[in-house]
Design an enzyme around this catalytic site. Structure first.
Site, PDB file in Angstrom:
ATOM      1  N   SER A  25       0.823  -1.211   0.000  1.00  0.00           N
ATOM      2  CA  SER A  25       0.000   0.000   0.000  1.00  0.00           C
ATOM      3  C   SER A  25       0.860   1.265   0.000  1.00  0.00           C
ATOM      4  O   SER A  25       1.838   1.381   0.734  1.00  0.00           O
ATOM      5  CB  SER A  25      -0.877  -0.014   1.266  1.00  0.00           C
ATOM      6  OG  SER A  25      -1.673   1.143   1.310  1.00  0.00           O
ATOM      7  N   GLY A  74       2.204  10.623   5.767  1.00  0.00           N
ATOM      8  CA  GLY A  74       1.090  10.958   6.668  1.00  0.00           C
ATOM      9  C   GLY A  74      -0.280  10.563   6.140  1.00  0.00           C
ATOM     10  O   GLY A  74      -1.298  10.997   6.659  1.00  0.00           O
ATOM     11  N   CYS A 132      -1.531   3.542  12.779  1.00  0.00           N
ATOM     12  CA  CYS A 132      -2.078   4.875  13.048  1.00  0.00           C
ATOM     13  C   CYS A 132      -2.347   5.055  14.547  1.00  0.00           C
ATOM     14  O   CYS A 132      -2.776   4.127  15.225  1.00  0.00           O
ATOM     15  CB  CYS A 132      -3.379   5.024  12.276  1.00  0.00           C
ATOM     16  SG  CYS A 132      -4.056   6.674  12.347  1.00  0.00           S
ATOM     17  N   ILE A 193       5.808  -6.246   6.992  1.00  0.00           N
ATOM     18  CA  ILE A 193       5.800  -5.226   8.032  1.00  0.00           C
ATOM     19  C   ILE A 193       5.560  -3.859   7.424  1.00  0.00           C
ATOM     20  O   ILE A 193       5.852  -3.634   6.251  1.00  0.00           O
ATOM     21  CB  ILE A 193       7.152  -5.200   8.808  1.00  0.00           C
ATOM     22  CG1 ILE A 193       8.321  -4.903   7.880  1.00  0.00           C
ATOM     23  CG2 ILE A 193       7.362  -6.466   9.565  1.00  0.00           C
ATOM     24  CD1 ILE A 193       9.664  -4.714   8.576  1.00  0.00           C
ATOM     25  N   GLY A 267       7.279  -3.095  -2.514  1.00  0.00           N
ATOM     26  CA  GLY A 267       6.927  -1.749  -2.070  1.00  0.00           C
ATOM     27  C   GLY A 267       7.830  -0.691  -2.666  1.00  0.00           C
ATOM     28  O   GLY A 267       7.732  -0.367  -3.865  1.00  0.00           O
TER      29      GLY A 267
HETATM   30  C1  LIG Z   1       5.992   6.444   0.136  1.00  0.00           C
HETATM   31  C2  LIG Z   1       5.382   5.354   0.949  1.00  0.00           C
HETATM   32  C3  LIG Z   1       4.017   5.397   1.239  1.00  0.00           C
HETATM   33  C4  LIG Z   1       3.433   4.396   2.006  1.00  0.00           C
HETATM   34  N1  LIG Z   1       2.095   4.464   2.260  1.00  0.00           N
HETATM   35  C5  LIG Z   1       1.509   3.463   2.972  1.00  0.00           C
HETATM   36  C6  LIG Z   1       0.109   3.462   3.184  1.00  0.00           C
HETATM   37  O1  LIG Z   1      -0.628   4.339   2.728  1.00  0.00           O
HETATM   38  N2  LIG Z   1      -0.416   2.447   3.913  1.00  0.00           N
HETATM   39  C7  LIG Z   1       0.347   1.423   4.419  1.00  0.00           C
HETATM   40  O2  LIG Z   1      -0.193   0.514   5.069  1.00  0.00           O
HETATM   41  N3  LIG Z   1       1.677   1.392   4.207  1.00  0.00           N
HETATM   42  C8  LIG Z   1       2.262   2.381   3.501  1.00  0.00           C
HETATM   43  N4  LIG Z   1       3.606   2.331   3.266  1.00  0.00           N
HETATM   44  C9  LIG Z   1       4.383   1.190   3.796  1.00  0.00           C
HETATM   45  C10 LIG Z   1       4.532   0.108   2.727  1.00  0.00           C
HETATM   46  O3  LIG Z   1       3.277  -0.394   2.314  1.00  0.00           O
HETATM   47  C11 LIG Z   1       5.387  -1.071   3.250  1.00  0.00           C
HETATM   48  O4  LIG Z   1       4.723  -1.699   4.336  1.00  0.00           O
HETATM   49  C12 LIG Z   1       6.750  -0.620   3.729  1.00  0.00           C
HETATM   50  O5  LIG Z   1       7.258   0.418   2.933  1.00  0.00           O
HETATM   51  C13 LIG Z   1       7.749  -1.782   3.730  1.00  0.00           C
HETATM   52  O6  LIG Z   1       7.884  -2.361   2.453  1.00  0.00           O
HETATM   53  P1  LIG Z   1       8.976  -1.859   1.366  1.00  0.00           P
HETATM   54  O7  LIG Z   1      10.284  -1.749   2.113  1.00  0.00           O
HETATM   55  O8  LIG Z   1       9.006  -2.907   0.323  1.00  0.00           O
HETATM   56  O9  LIG Z   1       8.516  -0.538   0.861  1.00  0.00           O
HETATM   57  C14 LIG Z   1       4.218   3.316   2.503  1.00  0.00           C
HETATM   58  C15 LIG Z   1       5.587   3.281   2.206  1.00  0.00           C
HETATM   59  C16 LIG Z   1       6.166   4.266   1.429  1.00  0.00           C
HETATM   60  C17 LIG Z   1       7.642   4.186   1.119  1.00  0.00           C
END
Ligand SMILES: Cc1cc2nc3c(=O)[nH]c(=O)nc-3n(C[C@H](O)[C@H](O)[C@H](O)COP(=O)(O)O)c2cc1C
Length: 304
Positions: A25, A74, A132, A193, A267
């Protein structure tokens, strides 16, 4: 003779996916459909939405660090009604399972969105972003302790018949008990995570770089942490785990599966390698074929 392709299909509770690949997400959007067909994914998770509009955090919102990025977006939101009007039709048209990520400041907000999600008629599940702050619990994250997480999970469970997937904050001390509490309260799967809290300070200005001062670290830097936490949670729960945290390619996806994830979301990699998803899918096909793996599910938890 036609080539026999290994079976990549997995199930996350009642959700059938043709392969274990998802997107995390907030790290992907539907415009990526101009680069590759999005229905190659096993399932899609859009950016978390809120019931009401919310501007998000002040800029700057990102700071690059070695092997990762610290962000504090945020979760800006245009609210539920705009989501239904503008995004829902495009998500419905994807033709693959769509899991809606929601966040709220109170249990009622989460439950209200879960209920409405069910009434849209096309969603495969609801992901609860538990990172949150709960305003009634003095701002502690919903996923930061077992009791708060279970209470929220219970409330949401009663509000919808859709599969419910809490997404846990990466708290080394509590992640296992929070996962178990969510399972006991009726969760269909666990997603983990989210990005661990992090900070970057500019040595010239002597101030934190991010407008919000703190953010979350994501990208390859956190992968071993995610693998470790998934490994531990897999031992403790029977429901499937959707793993994420720095996964970038097929080998990372397989590593997460060996730790215990049944599906894996890419992600942050989507930002620096927009073709990561199709490449990872091809890599999964290659890996399973080369290694004579008929059913990808045989990898799940195999490192235990
Ligand atoms: C720019 C950005 C926006 C994110 N927005 C959300 C979000 O809206 N909801 C959520 O559950 N996680 C959000 N995440 C977390 C990611 O979904 C993910 O759990 C986290 O980044 C770890 O995975 P990754 O290292 O592959 O990105 C966001 C991460 C990034 C970098």
């Amino acid at each position: 003779m036609p080539e026999v392709r290994p079976d990549l299909s997995v199930r996350i509770g009642p959700i059938s996916m043709k392969n274990p690949l998802m997107v995390a997400s907030g790290t992907h959007n539907l415009d990526y459909g101009e680069l590759y067909p999005l229905d190659i994914l096993g399932a899609y998770v859009p950016k978390t939405i809120r019931m009401h509009t919310w501007p998000g955090n002040p800029p700057p919102r990102t700071a690059e660090v070695p092997s990762g990025v610290v962000t504090s977006v945020g979760i800006p939101s245009k609210g539920w009604d705009a989501f239904v009007r503008e995004d829902a039709p495009r998500l419905r048209a994807l033709g693959i399972p769509v899991i809606l990520s929601v966040v709220g400041k109170t249990e009622d907000e989460y439950a209200g969105m879960a209920e409405r999600a069910g009434s849209l008629g096309f969603l495969a599940g609801v992901e609860l972003n538990l990172s949150c702050p709960n305003i009634k619990a003095g701002g502690l994250a919903f996923g930061s302790d077992a009791k708060t997480a279970a209470s929220l999970m219970d409330k949401v469970r009663k509000a919808t018949s859709l599969p419910v997937i809490p997404k846990l904050p990466p708290d080394y001390g509590r992640v296992v008990e929070v996962a178990k509490a969510c399972e006991d309260a009726g969760a269909d799967a666990i997603a983990m995570i989210n990005a661990p809290p992090a900070m970057v300070i500019d040595v010239d200005t002597r101030q934190p770089v991010l407008g919000n001062r703190t953010g979350g670290l994501s990208g390859p830097a956190i992968r071993p942490m995610a693998v470790y936490m998934i490994y531990r949670v897999y031992k403790a729960v029977r429901i499937p785990i959707i793993g994420m945290g720095g996964a970038c390619d097929a080998r990372d996806v397989i590593e997460f599966m060996l730790a215990g994830a049944r599906a894996v979301a890419l992600g942050t990699v989507n930002f620096f390698d927009p073709m990561a998803v199709p490449r990872a899918l091809e890599g999964l096909r290659e890996f399973t074929t080369t290694n004579g793996i008929d059913d990808i599910n045989s990898l799940v938890g195999a490192a235990h």
